[in-house]
Scaffold this motif. Structure first.
Motif, mmCIF file in Angstrom:
data_model
loop_
_atom_site.group_PDB
_atom_site.id
_atom_site.type_symbol
_atom_site.label_atom_id
_atom_site.label_comp_id
_atom_site.label_asym_id
_atom_site.label_seq_id
_atom_site.Cartn_x
_atom_site.Cartn_y
_atom_site.Cartn_z
ATOM 1 N N GLU A 1 0.886 -1.074 0.045
ATOM 2 C CA GLU A 1 0.045 -0.111 -0.115
ATOM 3 C C GLU A 1 0.876 1.548 -0.206
ATOM 4 N N LEU A 2 1.949 1.169 0.021
ATOM 5 C CA LEU A 2 3.097 2.474 0.243
ATOM 6 C C LEU A 2 3.666 2.153 -1.058
ATOM 7 N N PRO A 3 4.181 2.032 -2.244
ATOM 8 C CA PRO A 3 4.738 1.760 -3.523
ATOM 9 C C PRO A 3 5.475 2.636 -3.261
ATOM 10 N N ALA A 4 4.689 4.370 -3.346
ATOM 11 C CA ALA A 4 5.815 5.576 -3.203
ATOM 12 C C ALA A 4 7.444 5.470 -2.643
ATOM 13 N N SER A 5 7.033 4.777 -0.976
ATOM 14 C CA SER A 5 7.917 4.849 0.287
ATOM 15 C C SER A 5 8.498 3.492 0.889
ATOM 16 N N ALA A 6 8.259 2.575 -0.234
ATOM 17 C CA ALA A 6 8.051 1.070 0.879
ATOM 18 C C ALA A 6 8.649 -0.243 -0.294
ATOM 19 N N VAL A 7 9.585 -0.587 -0.014
ATOM 20 C CA VAL A 7 9.259 -2.148 -1.252
ATOM 21 C C VAL A 7 9.912 -3.690 -0.589
ATOM 22 N N ALA A 8 9.614 -4.576 -0.900
ATOM 23 C CA ALA A 8 9.574 -5.393 -0.047
ATOM 24 C C ALA A 8 11.243 -6.175 -0.203
ATOM 25 N N SER A 9 11.736 -6.529 0.725
ATOM 26 C CA SER A 9 13.124 -6.889 0.672
ATOM 27 C C SER A 9 13.061 -8.276 1.191
ATOM 28 N N ARG A 10 14.095 -9.315 0.635
ATOM 29 C CA ARG A 10 15.486 -10.219 1.517
ATOM 30 C C ARG A 10 15.583 -10.152 2.744
ATOM 31 N N ASP A 11 16.352 -9.317 2.432
ATOM 32 C CA ASP A 11 17.814 -8.980 3.349
ATOM 33 C C ASP A 11 17.750 -8.069 4.585
ATOM 34 N N GLY A 12 17.591 -8.167 5.739
ATOM 35 C CA GLY A 12 17.535 -7.704 5.976
ATOM 36 C C GLY A 12 18.562 -6.613 6.793
ATOM 37 N N ASP A 13 19.810 -6.436 5.956
ATOM 38 C CA ASP A 13 21.397 -5.350 6.296
ATOM 39 C C ASP A 13 20.354 -3.680 5.213
ATOM 40 N N GLY A 14 20.007 -2.531 6.101
ATOM 41 C CA GLY A 14 19.764 -1.243 5.560
ATOM 42 C C GLY A 14 18.784 -1.565 5.152
ATOM 43 N N ALA A 15 17.815 -2.578 5.921
ATOM 44 C CA ALA A 15 16.473 -2.399 5.664
ATOM 45 C C ALA A 15 16.062 -2.297 6.892
ATOM 46 N N VAL A 16 14.437 -1.602 6.995
ATOM 47 C CA VAL A 16 13.428 -1.643 8.147
ATOM 48 C C VAL A 16 13.088 -3.095 8.529
ATOM 49 N N ALA A 17 13.575 -3.513 9.842
ATOM 50 C CA ALA A 17 13.043 -4.917 9.267
ATOM 51 C C ALA A 17 11.816 -4.826 10.584
#
Length: 258
Positions: free
Chosen positions: A18-34
């Motif tokens: 629902e937040l395509p302009a600010s968030a993207v799914a990632s499989r890597d936790g390094d540097g991501a919002v976990a």
């Protein structure tokens, strides 16, 4: 620019979509919002995510945690923003209250009622104390408490000397997360009724005003706050507030019967 988000929780995957302009799914936790689930030893999972290089940590609906565990998490995650999704104490509703409170005189007293199933009473009481802290505008001090059979009677005090009375009890038919009601005793009365939906009513000589309903999910609110913290490098006060509320809830639940 999008911020990577690592989560296995379905409601948060929906929030990312629902937040395509600010968030993207990632499989890597390094540097991501976990995003970690607030179950079992969630504080350790949050500490592990921080140590693993997470840019920020979101804890989804944190269960009751010992004060010592919260202190340890704060120490480990000192440089990592930690955002807590507390559905009974939504950050967006708290922020909206700031504007609604403008010009409202401080209350002389607050009355807090809380009921929940046995398993979630500690969390509901913790969040009820959080609401009292918000409405009082600062930290609270325990003056007296008594508990028996899971039932709690307590007297807290605000920084300005206002009394905060608390009644809490287990109730099998209560909403799963519990229900909280806080009423200020003042010329302008403020009422907060929090369960899965939170209502705020302000009553004065001119009548009653009701805070508009919030339609955004609590998961999306938490995710937006974490992304903002990463981008602005501003630290939320979620952990410090949770520690305050937890310490008082622990003291009340363990208070001896008179």
């Amino acid at each position: 620019m999008t911020t990577p988000v690592r989560t296995d929780l379905a409601p948060y995957r929906v929030a990312v979509a629902e937040l395509p302009a600010s968030a993207v799914a990632s499989r890597d936790g390094d540097g991501a919002v976990a995003v970690v689930a607030g179950v079992r030893a969630w504080w350790q999972a949050a500490a592990d995510a921080s140590a693993g290089g997470a840019a920020a940590v979101v804890v989804a609906q944190p269960a009751a945690a010992p004060v010592e565990a919260l202190d340890a998490l704060a120490s480990v995650a000192d440089a990592t923003p930690v955002v807590l999704e507390r559905p009974l104490l939504r950050a967006d509703v708290v922020a909206a209250i700031g504007g609604a409170f403008e010009g409202v005189p401080a209350a002389g007293a607050l009355a807090v009622e809380c009921h929940a199933p046995d398993l979630t009473l500690a969390v509901a009481l913790r969040d009820a104390i959080g609401w009292a802290r918000v409405l009082a505008g600062g930290p609270l001090t325990l003056r007296a408490g008594e508990s028996w059979g899971g039932r709690v009677l307590g007297l807290l005090e605000t920084e300005h000397g206002a009394a905060v009375s608390i009644v809490a009890a287990p109730q099998p038919g209560a909403p799963s997360l519990g229900r909280v009601r806080i009423t200020t005793i003042a010329e302008v009365r403020v009422e907060v009724d929090a369960d899965l939906d939170t209502a705020l009513v302000i009553t004065d000589a001119e009548g009653r005003s009701i805070l508009p309903a919030r339609f955004e999910s609590s998961e999306r609110v938490a995710l937006r706050r974490a992304i903002t913290a990463v981008r602005t490098a501003e630290r939320p006060f979620d952990l410090a507030d949770l520690r305050h509320d937890t310490a008082l809830a622990e003291a009340l639940l363990s208070a001896p019967t008179a």
